[in-house]
Motif scaffolding. Structure first.
Motif, PDB file in Angstrom:
ATOM      1  N   SER A   1       0.808  -1.090  -0.153  1.00 35.30           N
ATOM      2  CA  SER A   1      -0.315   0.089   0.183  1.00 35.30           C
ATOM      3  C   SER A   1       0.937   1.107  -0.277  1.00 35.30           C
ATOM      4  N   PHE A   2       2.372   1.432  -0.344  1.00 34.89           N
ATOM      5  CA  PHE A   2       3.429   1.953  -0.485  1.00 34.89           C
ATOM      6  C   PHE A   2       3.143   3.098   1.027  1.00 34.89           C
ATOM      7  N   LEU A   3       2.430   2.479   2.420  1.00 33.76           N
ATOM      8  CA  LEU A   3       2.873   3.306   3.720  1.00 33.76           C
ATOM      9  C   LEU A   3       3.621   3.467   4.264  1.00 33.76           C
ATOM     10  N   LEU A   4       4.301   4.624   5.030  1.00 32.01           N
ATOM     11  CA  LEU A   4       5.276   4.083   5.834  1.00 32.01           C
ATOM     12  C   LEU A   4       4.949   4.361   7.601  1.00 32.01           C
ATOM     13  N   GLN A   5       6.284   3.880   8.737  1.00 30.12           N
ATOM     14  CA  GLN A   5       5.532   4.127   9.491  1.00 30.12           C
ATOM     15  C   GLN A   5       6.114   4.645  10.561  1.00 30.12           C
ATOM     16  N   VAL A   6       5.901   5.809  10.578  1.00 25.08           N
ATOM     17  CA  VAL A   6       6.429   7.460  11.595  1.00 25.08           C
ATOM     18  C   VAL A   6       6.720   7.034  12.664  1.00 25.08           C
ATOM     19  N   ILE A   7       6.062   6.286  14.263  1.00 29.36           N
ATOM     20  CA  ILE A   7       6.703   5.655  14.963  1.00 29.36           C
ATOM     21  C   ILE A   7       7.811   5.566  15.711  1.00 29.36           C
ATOM     22  N   GLU A   8       8.939   5.700  15.997  1.00 28.10           N
ATOM     23  CA  GLU A   8       9.965   4.952  16.574  1.00 28.10           C
ATOM     24  C   GLU A   8      10.493   4.986  17.468  1.00 28.10           C
TER      25      GLU A   8
ATOM     26  N   ASP B   1       6.332  15.982  14.281  1.00 26.56           N
ATOM     27  CA  ASP B   1       6.284  16.456  15.708  1.00 26.56           C
ATOM     28  C   ASP B   1       5.901  15.368  16.247  1.00 26.56           C
ATOM     29  N   VAL B   2       6.098  13.920  16.241  1.00 32.23           N
ATOM     30  CA  VAL B   2       5.359  12.167  17.173  1.00 32.23           C
ATOM     31  C   VAL B   2       5.981  12.653  18.309  1.00 32.23           C
ATOM     32  N   LYS B   3       5.421  12.783  19.871  1.00 31.52           N
ATOM     33  CA  LYS B   3       5.665  12.462  20.975  1.00 31.52           C
ATOM     34  C   LYS B   3       4.763  11.661  22.100  1.00 31.52           C
TER      35      LYS B   3
ATOM     36  N   HIS C   1      -0.534   1.937  27.693  1.00 30.80           N
ATOM     37  CA  HIS C   1       0.368   2.229  26.314  1.00 30.80           C
ATOM     38  C   HIS C   1      -0.091   3.913  26.784  1.00 30.80           C
ATOM     39  N   GLU C   2       1.945   4.185  25.930  1.00 32.65           N
ATOM     40  CA  GLU C   2       1.628   5.122  25.811  1.00 32.65           C
ATOM     41  C   GLU C   2       0.811   6.233  24.998  1.00 32.65           C
ATOM     42  N   MET C   3       0.825   7.260  25.207  1.00 27.69           N
ATOM     43  CA  MET C   3       0.045   8.536  23.948  1.00 27.69           C
ATOM     44  C   MET C   3       0.667   9.098  23.211  1.00 27.69           C
ATOM     45  N   VAL C   4      -0.066   8.864  22.585  1.00 27.03           N
ATOM     46  CA  VAL C   4       1.076   9.321  21.061  1.00 27.03           C
ATOM     47  C   VAL C   4       0.211  10.593  20.493  1.00 27.03           C
ATOM     48  N   GLU C   5       1.187  11.721  20.411  1.00 19.84           N
ATOM     49  CA  GLU C   5       0.595  12.983  20.314  1.00 19.84           C
ATOM     50  C   GLU C   5       1.930  13.367  18.932  1.00 19.84           C
ATOM     51  N   PHE C   6       0.630  13.906  17.328  1.00 21.73           N
ATOM     52  CA  PHE C   6       1.373  14.271  17.191  1.00 21.73           C
ATOM     53  C   PHE C   6       0.647  15.144  15.637  1.00 21.73           C
ATOM     54  N   ARG C   7       1.370  15.791  14.852  1.00 18.32           N
ATOM     55  CA  ARG C   7       0.533  16.789  14.053  1.00 18.32           C
ATOM     56  C   ARG C   7       0.434  16.819  12.753  1.00 18.32           C
ATOM     57  N   ILE C   8      -0.849  16.746  11.887  1.00 22.48           N
ATOM     58  CA  ILE C   8      -0.727  16.394  10.699  1.00 22.48           C
ATOM     59  C   ILE C   8      -0.541  17.720  10.049  1.00 22.48           C
ATOM     60  N   LEU C   9      -0.033  17.439   8.713  1.00 23.88           N
ATOM     61  CA  LEU C   9       1.389  19.018   8.606  1.00 23.88           C
ATOM     62  C   LEU C   9       0.318  19.104   6.253  1.00 23.88           C
ATOM     63  N   ARG C  10      -0.039  19.888   6.927  1.00 21.74           N
ATOM     64  CA  ARG C  10      -0.558  19.710   5.334  1.00 21.74           C
ATOM     65  C   ARG C  10      -0.154  21.439   4.725  1.00 21.74           C
ATOM     66  N   ALA C  11      -0.181  21.771   2.986  1.00 19.27           N
ATOM     67  CA  ALA C  11      -0.013  22.594   2.448  1.00 19.27           C
ATOM     68  C   ALA C  11      -0.990  24.097   2.880  1.00 19.27           C
ATOM     69  N   ALA C  12      -0.748  24.694   2.766  1.00 21.95           N
ATOM     70  CA  ALA C  12      -1.376  26.309   2.844  1.00 21.95           C
ATOM     71  C   ALA C  12      -2.877  25.778   1.562  1.00 21.95           C
TER      72      ALA C  12
END
Length: 137
Positions: A31-38, A60-62, A72-83
């Motif tokens: 599905s050409f997906l990436l996993q971003v949590i490290e 900003d994954v935290k 489980h840890e809470m995961v906070e992140f931002r969804i970035l998008r162009a204006a």
């Protein structure tokens, strides 16, 4: 985003020893997906995942500690998008206008024997996918 419950997956190497986890990895890759949590999200395992088709869409994954009785840890992140533009357009590939001769030429210039030498199936696929996407641009 969610709890996918595959603690045996090594996301750095995209490897696993279990059949079900291997199927999940194949589905993610197909599905050409990436996993971003490290970092691990539960007892040293990375169970909670953020999957995206573009790494630049998530930032900003935290990990923020557990909430209440959860282990489980809470995961906070931002969804970035162009204006937003006044006339935003959805980009799609137009295969009728594609230069398949050039596409084949670009892929033909890659020393595949050297590029894939000593690589497993998973690494080879990621290398091939990268070259395909680059030639597509």
């Amino acid at each position: 985003m969610g709890d996918f419950n595959h603690p045996d997956i090594c996301w750095r190497d995209n490897t696993t020893g279990h059949k079900e986890s291997r199927k999940f990895l194949e589905c993610v890759d197909d599905s050409f997906l990436l996993q971003v949590i490290e970092e691990p999200t539960r007892r040293g395992a990375m169970l909670d995942l953020i999957l995206t088709n573009k790494e630049s869409l998530v930032g900003d994954v935290k990990l923020k500690g557990s909430l209440g009785c959860s282990d489980h840890e809470m995961v906070e992140f931002r969804i970035l998008r162009a204006a937003r533009r006044a006339c935003s357009k959805l980009t799609t590939l137009d295969f009728r206008r594609a230069d398949f001769g050039l596409f084949g030429d670009l892929l033909g210039r890659i020393p595949w024997d050297r590029a894939l030498e000593g690589r497993g199936a998973q690494d080879s696929w990621l290398i091939c996918k990268g070259h395909l996407l680059q030639a597509q641009e």
